[in-house]
Design a protein around this motif. Structure first.
Motif, mmCIF file in Angstrom:
data_model
loop_
_atom_site.group_PDB
_atom_site.id
_atom_site.type_symbol
_atom_site.label_atom_id
_atom_site.label_comp_id
_atom_site.label_asym_id
_atom_site.label_seq_id
_atom_site.Cartn_x
_atom_site.Cartn_y
_atom_site.Cartn_z
ATOM 1 N N THR A 116 117.604 49.053 -19.902
ATOM 2 C CA THR A 116 117.751 50.486 -19.635
ATOM 3 C C THR A 116 116.445 51.170 -19.219
ATOM 4 O O THR A 116 116.438 52.377 -18.987
ATOM 5 C CB THR A 116 118.329 51.216 -20.867
ATOM 6 O OG1 THR A 116 117.454 51.036 -21.984
ATOM 7 C CG2 THR A 116 119.725 50.715 -21.198
ATOM 8 N N ASP B 27 114.812 51.087 -16.407
ATOM 9 C CA ASP B 27 114.925 51.693 -15.076
ATOM 10 C C ASP B 27 115.673 53.022 -15.129
ATOM 11 O O ASP B 27 115.331 53.957 -14.415
ATOM 12 C CB ASP B 27 115.613 50.750 -14.091
ATOM 13 C CG ASP B 27 114.721 49.579 -13.693
ATOM 14 O OD1 ASP B 27 113.488 49.694 -13.862
ATOM 15 O OD2 ASP B 27 115.253 48.566 -13.224
ATOM 16 N N LEU B 28 116.710 53.097 -15.980
ATOM 17 C CA LEU B 28 117.444 54.357 -16.142
ATOM 18 C C LEU B 28 116.528 55.433 -16.699
ATOM 19 O O LEU B 28 116.553 56.574 -16.242
ATOM 20 C CB LEU B 28 118.617 54.169 -17.097
ATOM 21 C CG LEU B 28 119.969 53.868 -16.501
ATOM 22 C CD1 LEU B 28 120.988 53.632 -17.598
ATOM 23 C CD2 LEU B 28 120.432 54.953 -15.571
ATOM 24 N N LYS C 289 113.337 55.672 -16.401
ATOM 25 C CA LYS C 289 112.418 56.077 -15.338
ATOM 26 C C LYS C 289 113.121 56.952 -14.306
ATOM 27 O O LYS C 289 112.546 57.912 -13.800
ATOM 28 C CB LYS C 289 111.808 54.848 -14.673
ATOM 29 C CG LYS C 289 110.836 54.109 -15.570
ATOM 30 C CD LYS C 289 110.334 52.848 -14.920
ATOM 31 C CE LYS C 289 109.443 52.061 -15.859
ATOM 32 N NZ LYS C 289 109.074 50.761 -15.307
ATOM 33 N N GLN C 290 114.369 56.607 -13.979
ATOM 34 C CA GLN C 290 115.143 57.376 -13.002
ATOM 35 C C GLN C 290 115.313 58.825 -13.454
ATOM 36 O O GLN C 290 115.315 59.738 -12.641
ATOM 37 C CB GLN C 290 116.519 56.733 -12.811
ATOM 38 C CG GLN C 290 117.425 57.477 -11.849
ATOM 39 C CD GLN C 290 118.801 56.827 -11.732
ATOM 40 O OE1 GLN C 290 119.033 55.739 -12.236
ATOM 41 N NE2 GLN C 290 119.713 57.502 -11.080
ATOM 42 N N PHE C 291 115.430 59.034 -14.749
ATOM 43 C CA PHE C 291 115.628 60.376 -15.281
ATOM 44 C C PHE C 291 114.337 60.988 -15.801
ATOM 45 O O PHE C 291 114.357 61.900 -16.620
ATOM 46 C CB PHE C 291 116.711 60.362 -16.358
ATOM 47 C CG PHE C 291 118.062 60.011 -15.816
ATOM 48 C CD1 PHE C 291 118.758 60.915 -15.040
ATOM 49 C CD2 PHE C 291 118.611 58.760 -16.028
ATOM 50 C CE1 PHE C 291 119.990 60.589 -14.508
ATOM 51 C CE2 PHE C 291 119.848 58.430 -15.499
ATOM 52 C CZ PHE C 291 120.527 59.344 -14.735
ATOM 53 N N SER D 118 127.092 53.779 -17.854
ATOM 54 C CA SER D 118 126.273 54.880 -17.347
ATOM 55 C C SER D 118 125.961 55.874 -18.472
ATOM 56 O O SER D 118 126.576 55.839 -19.531
ATOM 57 C CB SER D 118 126.990 55.581 -16.197
ATOM 58 O OG SER D 118 128.178 56.166 -16.649
ATOM 59 N N TRP E 90 120.377 67.105 -18.139
ATOM 60 C CA TRP E 90 119.278 66.620 -17.291
ATOM 61 C C TRP E 90 119.290 67.330 -15.945
ATOM 62 O O TRP E 90 118.254 67.771 -15.464
ATOM 63 C CB TRP E 90 119.402 65.111 -17.106
ATOM 64 C CG TRP E 90 118.548 64.583 -16.017
ATOM 65 C CD1 TRP E 90 117.187 64.391 -16.043
ATOM 66 C CD2 TRP E 90 118.970 64.194 -14.712
ATOM 67 N NE1 TRP E 90 116.752 63.894 -14.844
ATOM 68 C CE2 TRP E 90 117.831 63.765 -13.998
ATOM 69 C CE3 TRP E 90 120.204 64.154 -14.071
ATOM 70 C CZ2 TRP E 90 117.896 63.311 -12.694
ATOM 71 C CZ3 TRP E 90 120.257 63.699 -12.778
ATOM 72 C CH2 TRP E 90 119.112 63.285 -12.097
ATOM 73 N N GLU F 292 126.939 64.832 -7.522
ATOM 74 C CA GLU F 292 125.844 63.914 -7.837
ATOM 75 C C GLU F 292 126.054 63.246 -9.201
ATOM 76 O O GLU F 292 125.863 62.039 -9.348
ATOM 77 C CB GLU F 292 124.518 64.675 -7.822
ATOM 78 C CG GLU F 292 123.320 63.770 -7.946
ATOM 79 C CD GLU F 292 122.008 64.522 -7.832
ATOM 80 O OE1 GLU F 292 120.999 63.985 -8.321
ATOM 81 O OE2 GLU F 292 121.975 65.626 -7.262
ATOM 82 N N LEU G 223 126.898 59.139 -10.205
ATOM 83 C CA LEU G 223 126.203 58.363 -11.233
ATOM 84 C C LEU G 223 127.186 57.763 -12.241
ATOM 85 O O LEU G 223 126.931 56.716 -12.817
ATOM 86 C CB LEU G 223 125.195 59.242 -11.977
ATOM 87 C CG LEU G 223 123.984 59.710 -11.181
ATOM 88 C CD1 LEU G 223 123.215 60.774 -11.956
ATOM 89 C CD2 LEU G 223 123.083 58.532 -10.843
#
Length: 147
Positions: free
Chosen positions: A46, A48-49, A51-53, A78, A87, A113, A117
């Motif tokens: 998780t 990468d998730l 970092k994505q957020f 997700s 977020w 969006e 996701l």
């Protein structure tokens, strides 16, 4: 897979931030799960998730299947819809009185969006249905929908 299933746990844990502290550590230990192994695997899957957020505490749903030999399988889905809405709006919490105190507004584009996701683990393949579902969650949080 390793034989007989002894338990299945459905968990919500902040992406990339699992820790052995309560309530997670004791729950895993009580079910015979190697806590260190779980924490390492979950955080790696998780990261990468997170970092994505932008490092926000976005909770991720996961299912932990525990086997009699103390091995386990981890399925990660997700992020939780309410966390994605917060977020997207840059908020930390939703309204304590959603019918009286509206905290923000979401646009149709923002709903789309979020739906993109979430589309891999929602109950519908119809984008309009997914958007309506997410809009319902947002309204229950005290968020108005524009358009």
């Amino acid at each position: 897979m390793a034989g007989k299933i002894t338990n299945i746990l459905n968990l919500e844990i902040p992406a990339g931030k699992a820790q052995p502290s309560p309530p997670l550590g004791p729950m895993l230990g009580a079910n015979g799960v190697n806590i260190g192994q779980f924490i390492k695997e979950f955080n790696e899957k998780t990261m990468d998730l997170m970092k994505q957020f932008g490092g926000a505490d976005v909770k991720v749903k996961c299912q932990l299947t525990i086997y009699a030999d103390r091995s386990f399988d981890l399925k990660i889905w997700s992020p939780v819809t309410s966390n994605l809405i917060l977020w997207k709006l840059g908020l930390k919490a939703w309204s304590g009185e959603p019918n009286k105190n509206k905290i923000w507004k979401l646009t149709r584009a923002q709903l789309e969006e979020i739906a993109n996701l979430k589309k891999w683990d929602m109950n519908s393949e119809n984008m309009e249905s997914m958007i309506k579902s997410i809009a319902g969650t947002a309204k229950n949080m005290g968020v108005e929908i524009e358009g």
